[in-house]
Scaffold this motif. Sequence first.
Motif, PDB file in Angstrom:
ATOM      1  N   GLY A 138      -3.836  14.833   2.644  1.00  9.78           N
ATOM      2  CA  GLY A 138      -3.861  14.946   0.995  1.00  9.78           C
ATOM      3  C   GLY A 138      -4.965  14.079   0.620  1.00  9.78           C
ATOM      4  N   ASN A 139      -5.084  14.219  -0.838  1.00  8.14           N
ATOM      5  CA  ASN A 139      -5.987  13.251  -1.432  1.00  8.14           C
ATOM      6  C   ASN A 139      -5.746  11.687  -1.265  1.00  8.14           C
ATOM      7  OD1 ASN A 139      -4.327  12.386  -3.775  1.00  8.14           O
ATOM      8  ND2 ASN A 139      -4.337  14.464  -4.577  1.00  8.14           N
ATOM      9  N   ASN A 140      -6.618  11.247  -1.601  1.00  8.02           N
ATOM     10  CA  ASN A 140      -6.659   9.758  -1.427  1.00  8.02           C
ATOM     11  C   ASN A 140      -5.470   8.967  -2.252  1.00  8.02           C
ATOM     12  OD1 ASN A 140      -7.719   7.395   0.364  1.00  8.02           O
ATOM     13  ND2 ASN A 140      -8.359   6.593  -1.621  1.00  8.02           N
ATOM     14  N   ASN A 162     -12.133   4.528   0.136  1.00  2.64           N
ATOM     15  CA  ASN A 162     -12.449   5.716  -0.839  1.00  2.64           C
ATOM     16  C   ASN A 162     -11.898   5.571  -2.229  1.00  2.64           C
ATOM     17  OD1 ASN A 162     -14.025   7.038   1.354  1.00  2.64           O
ATOM     18  ND2 ASN A 162     -12.182   7.431   2.176  1.00  2.64           N
ATOM     19  N   ALA A 163     -11.114   4.360  -2.497  1.00  2.00           N
ATOM     20  CA  ALA A 163     -10.626   4.034  -3.723  1.00  2.00           C
ATOM     21  C   ALA A 163     -11.550   4.000  -4.946  1.00  2.00           C
ATOM     22  CB  ALA A 163      -9.478   3.285  -3.391  1.00  2.00           C
ATOM     23  N   ASN A 164     -11.063   4.592  -5.921  1.00  2.00           N
ATOM     24  CA  ASN A 164     -11.691   4.308  -7.221  1.00  2.00           C
ATOM     25  C   ASN A 164     -11.124   3.270  -8.021  1.00  2.00           C
ATOM     26  OD1 ASN A 164      -9.298   5.434  -8.716  1.00  2.00           O
ATOM     27  ND2 ASN A 164     -10.017   7.602  -8.388  1.00  2.00           N
ATOM     28  N   THR A 165     -11.657   2.966  -9.110  1.00  2.00           N
ATOM     29  CA  THR A 165     -11.221   1.695  -9.910  1.00  2.00           C
ATOM     30  C   THR A 165      -9.537   1.840 -10.146  1.00  2.00           C
ATOM     31  OG1 THR A 165     -13.443   1.352 -10.726  1.00  2.00           O
ATOM     32  CG2 THR A 165     -11.576   0.320 -11.855  1.00  2.00           C
ATOM     33  N   CYS A 166      -9.266   2.921 -10.414  1.00  2.00           N
ATOM     34  CA  CYS A 166      -7.831   3.307 -10.886  1.00  2.00           C
ATOM     35  C   CYS A 166      -6.909   2.941  -9.701  1.00  2.00           C
ATOM     36  CB  CYS A 166      -7.688   4.655 -11.459  1.00  2.00           C
ATOM     37  SG  CYS A 166      -6.427   4.696 -12.555  1.00  2.00           S
ATOM     38  N   GLU A 167      -7.441   3.424  -8.515  1.00  2.00           N
ATOM     39  CA  GLU A 167      -6.663   3.512  -7.382  1.00  2.00           C
ATOM     40  C   GLU A 167      -6.600   2.040  -6.694  1.00  2.00           C
ATOM     41  OE1 GLU A 167      -7.355   7.956  -5.588  1.00  2.00           O
ATOM     42  OE2 GLU A 167      -8.773   6.430  -5.042  1.00  2.00           O
ATOM     43  N   LEU A 168      -7.613   1.351  -7.032  1.00  2.00           N
ATOM     44  CA  LEU A 168      -7.645  -0.193  -6.476  1.00  2.00           C
ATOM     45  C   LEU A 168      -6.503  -1.059  -7.379  1.00  2.00           C
ATOM     46  CD1 LEU A 168     -11.391  -0.861  -5.725  1.00  2.00           C
ATOM     47  CD2 LEU A 168      -9.515  -0.649  -3.960  1.00  2.00           C
ATOM     48  N   LYS A 169      -6.616  -0.682  -8.694  1.00  2.00           N
ATOM     49  CA  LYS A 169      -5.744  -1.342  -9.680  1.00  2.00           C
ATOM     50  C   LYS A 169      -4.362  -1.040  -9.085  1.00  2.00           C
ATOM     51  CE  LYS A 169      -8.929  -1.946 -13.634  1.00  2.00           C
ATOM     52  NZ  LYS A 169      -8.951  -1.584 -15.019  1.00  2.00           N
ATOM     53  N   PHE A 170      -4.049   0.241  -8.957  1.00  2.00           N
ATOM     54  CA  PHE A 170      -2.799   0.695  -8.693  1.00  2.00           C
ATOM     55  C   PHE A 170      -2.156   0.040  -7.147  1.00  2.00           C
ATOM     56  CE2 PHE A 170      -0.256   3.430  -5.838  1.00  2.00           C
ATOM     57  CZ  PHE A 170       1.310   3.485  -6.505  1.00  2.00           C
ATOM     58  N   MET A 191     -13.989  -2.103 -10.131  1.00  2.00           N
ATOM     59  CA  MET A 191     -13.352  -3.546  -9.412  1.00  2.00           C
ATOM     60  C   MET A 191     -13.598  -3.031  -7.684  1.00  2.00           C
ATOM     61  SD  MET A 191      -9.283  -4.131  -8.758  1.00  2.00           S
ATOM     62  CE  MET A 191      -9.026  -4.694 -10.513  1.00  2.00           C
ATOM     63  N   GLY A 192     -14.276  -4.023  -7.201  1.00  2.00           N
ATOM     64  CA  GLY A 192     -14.541  -3.663  -5.881  1.00  2.00           C
ATOM     65  C   GLY A 192     -13.711  -4.379  -5.091  1.00  2.00           C
ATOM     66  N   TYR A 240      -3.028  -5.557   3.998  1.00  2.00           N
ATOM     67  CA  TYR A 240      -4.584  -5.794   3.967  1.00  2.00           C
ATOM     68  C   TYR A 240      -4.907  -4.446   4.630  1.00  2.00           C
ATOM     69  CZ  TYR A 240      -2.479 -10.367   3.742  1.00  2.00           C
ATOM     70  OH  TYR A 240      -1.565 -11.399   3.410  1.00  2.00           O
ATOM     71  N   SER A 241      -4.458  -3.706   5.499  1.00  2.00           N
ATOM     72  CA  SER A 241      -4.853  -2.662   5.870  1.00  2.00           C
ATOM     73  C   SER A 241      -4.973  -1.411   5.019  1.00  2.00           C
ATOM     74  CB  SER A 241      -3.866  -1.772   6.945  1.00  2.00           C
ATOM     75  OG  SER A 241      -3.966  -2.643   8.261  1.00  2.00           O
ATOM     76  N   THR A 242      -4.221  -1.317   3.802  1.00  2.00           N
ATOM     77  CA  THR A 242      -4.179  -0.414   2.774  1.00  2.00           C
ATOM     78  C   THR A 242      -5.597  -0.528   1.950  1.00  2.00           C
ATOM     79  OG1 THR A 242      -1.707  -0.577   2.476  1.00  2.00           O
ATOM     80  CG2 THR A 242      -3.190   0.439   0.523  1.00  2.00           C
ATOM     81  N   LEU A 243      -5.951  -1.747   1.804  1.00  2.00           N
ATOM     82  CA  LEU A 243      -7.240  -2.202   1.076  1.00  2.00           C
ATOM     83  C   LEU A 243      -8.256  -1.667   2.261  1.00  2.00           C
ATOM     84  CD1 LEU A 243      -6.428  -5.451  -0.812  1.00  2.00           C
ATOM     85  CD2 LEU A 243      -7.230  -3.169  -1.650  1.00  2.00           C
ATOM     86  N   ALA A 244      -8.338  -2.222   3.334  1.00  2.00           N
ATOM     87  CA  ALA A 244      -9.246  -1.985   4.231  1.00  2.00           C
ATOM     88  C   ALA A 244      -9.766  -0.536   4.714  1.00  2.00           C
ATOM     89  CB  ALA A 244      -9.045  -2.749   5.766  1.00  2.00           C
ATOM     90  N   TYR A 245      -8.527   0.168   4.661  1.00  2.00           N
ATOM     91  CA  TYR A 245      -8.782   1.762   5.005  1.00  2.00           C
ATOM     92  C   TYR A 245      -8.699   2.585   3.726  1.00  2.00           C
ATOM     93  CZ  TYR A 245      -8.142   0.585  10.200  1.00  2.00           C
ATOM     94  OH  TYR A 245      -8.264   0.342  11.416  1.00  2.00           O
TER      95      TYR A 245
END
Length: 202
Positions: free
Chosen positions: A72-74, A116-124, A1-2, A107-112
């Motif tokens: 910490g980690n992303n 470096n988010a993976n698919t799982c993090e983007l879904k979260f 998921m991009g 929107y900042s959470t997605l832009a920043y």
Amino acid sequence: MGIQKMKLKMRSTNSSAKQKKSLGRKYIFVFEGIDGSGKKNLIDKVFDKLKDKYKVEKSSEPLDKSIIKDEGNNSLKIALYIADRYNHIKKIMGSSNEIFLISRYLYSTLAYQGQNANTCELKFIDKAQIKFRRPDLIFYIKTPIDKCFRNQNRFSLEELQKIYRAYDLILVGDTRLVEIDGSLPIQVQVDQIVNRIKKIIK
């Protein structure tokens, strides 16, 4: 998921409160843009224009500034930002003010962090942000990248370019989006923003 495929499904809930000059509900106006775009200066000046007539409050995310420096980690940073946002909205809903000018929001959470988010993090992120109220307007401050780069010392030029492109992908097509040309004189920008806010709250 991009990032470009992410859809923010935030609920647009209204909240009314007894106020000296009641507008019937709380209004949230968000200012987005890359570091160095001039959001803080704009918010300060817009606040000064509105404060005599309306019960207005300004704030910026994250409320807990230590999150920015956290190494910490992303996944952890994403969780911290979202938890901070929950506290922020809770504070807004409990406030007696009626207009809120916010530097950085969903929107900042997605832009920043989304960089470096993976698919799982983007879904979260997508699932977690459904819970947050969508703003009435998003003022996207589009300041030339070279000027932004000179105005800050947090990111490299290449990193700012990536964040800039991410914002364009995230915000495209949003009906609440108002693009502000950050290269215009500051007073012109302020007048444009104040005029749009007044149209919404009438």
